[in-house]
Design a protein around this motif. Structure first.
Motif, PDB file in Angstrom:
ATOM      1  N   THR A 118       1.024  -1.116   0.572  1.00  0.00           N
ATOM      2  CA  THR A 118      -0.022   0.080   0.001  1.00  0.00           C
ATOM      3  C   THR A 118       0.729   0.951  -0.158  1.00  0.00           C
ATOM      4  N   SER A 119       0.553   2.223  -0.756  1.00  0.00           N
ATOM      5  CA  SER A 119       1.353   3.606  -1.568  1.00  0.00           C
ATOM      6  C   SER A 119       0.633   3.964   0.144  1.00  0.00           C
ATOM      7  N   VAL A 120       2.125   4.958   0.247  1.00  0.00           N
ATOM      8  CA  VAL A 120       2.372   5.448   2.009  1.00  0.00           C
ATOM      9  C   VAL A 120       1.717   7.194   1.399  1.00  0.00           C
ATOM     10  N   ALA A 121       1.005   7.138   0.049  1.00  0.00           N
ATOM     11  CA  ALA A 121       0.451   8.211   0.054  1.00  0.00           C
ATOM     12  C   ALA A 121      -1.148   7.787   0.507  1.00  0.00           C
ATOM     13  N   ILE A 122      -1.521   6.915   0.382  1.00  0.00           N
ATOM     14  CA  ILE A 122      -2.453   6.754   0.860  1.00  0.00           C
ATOM     15  C   ILE A 122      -2.729   6.249   2.500  1.00  0.00           C
ATOM     16  N   TYR A 123      -1.981   6.072   3.091  1.00  0.00           N
ATOM     17  CA  TYR A 123      -1.876   6.400   4.461  1.00  0.00           C
ATOM     18  C   TYR A 123      -1.648   7.394   4.979  1.00  0.00           C
ATOM     19  N   ALA A 124      -0.808   8.335   4.082  1.00  0.00           N
ATOM     20  CA  ALA A 124      -0.882  10.425   4.410  1.00  0.00           C
ATOM     21  C   ALA A 124      -2.298  10.040   3.731  1.00  0.00           C
ATOM     22  N   ALA A 125      -3.157  10.042   2.914  1.00  0.00           N
ATOM     23  CA  ALA A 125      -4.678  10.534   2.897  1.00  0.00           C
ATOM     24  C   ALA A 125      -5.149  10.201   4.025  1.00  0.00           C
ATOM     25  N   LEU A 126      -4.948   9.137   4.331  1.00  0.00           N
ATOM     26  CA  LEU A 126      -6.153   8.588   5.563  1.00  0.00           C
ATOM     27  C   LEU A 126      -6.002   9.496   6.702  1.00  0.00           C
ATOM     28  N   LEU A 151       2.296  12.629  10.789  1.00  0.00           N
ATOM     29  CA  LEU A 151       3.309  11.778   9.998  1.00  0.00           C
ATOM     30  C   LEU A 151       4.082  12.952  10.103  1.00  0.00           C
ATOM     31  N   GLY A 152       4.488  13.781  10.155  1.00  0.00           N
ATOM     32  CA  GLY A 152       5.824  15.075   9.956  1.00  0.00           C
ATOM     33  C   GLY A 152       6.462  14.416  11.191  1.00  0.00           C
TER      34      GLY A 152
END
Length: 112
Positions: A60-68, A78-79
């Motif tokens: 799963t893309s890290v972008a998906i985790y970030a968007a969630l 996240l930062g």
């Protein structure tokens, strides 16, 4: 480690961390009373991808985790994940490379 190998059989610690993150994201979604379909539409992903993230699937893309995280109002966390000021090992290694003594200034040579 080859990329394919990481996605199929990640180190135990990585697998455990991803599963914990996915479970935490699922808890956040359920506490907000949001369905898989609603969150998928909100972030522009499929319901299947959200389900995979909540199960901690390594591909799963890290972008998906970030968007969630963003959609649940938790993206600021996240930062801080790799904050160098809280990296005890990195700080220890950096301190080992620091100078212990100052060098004496060298006289300037103005002979051109």
């Amino acid at each position: 480690m080859r990329r394919g190998h990481l996605l199929t059989t990640p180190p135990y610690e990585v697998e455990t961390a991803l599963k914990r993150l996915g479970a935490d994201l699922r808890t956040a979604r359920l506490r907000r009373n949001i369905t898989l379909v609603e969150i998928a539409e909100r972030i522009g992903a499929s319901r299947e991808v959200i389900g995979e993230a909540e199960r901690g699937k390594p591909s799963t893309s890290v972008a998906i985790y970030a968007a969630l995280l963003w959609s649940y109002g938790m993206v600021e966390r996240l930062g801080g994940l790799a904050d160098p000021t809280t990296d005890a090992e990195g700080l220890r290694l950096a301190s080992l490379r620091e100078r212990r003594h100052a060098r004496a200034p060298q006289a300037l040579d103005d002979d051109f």
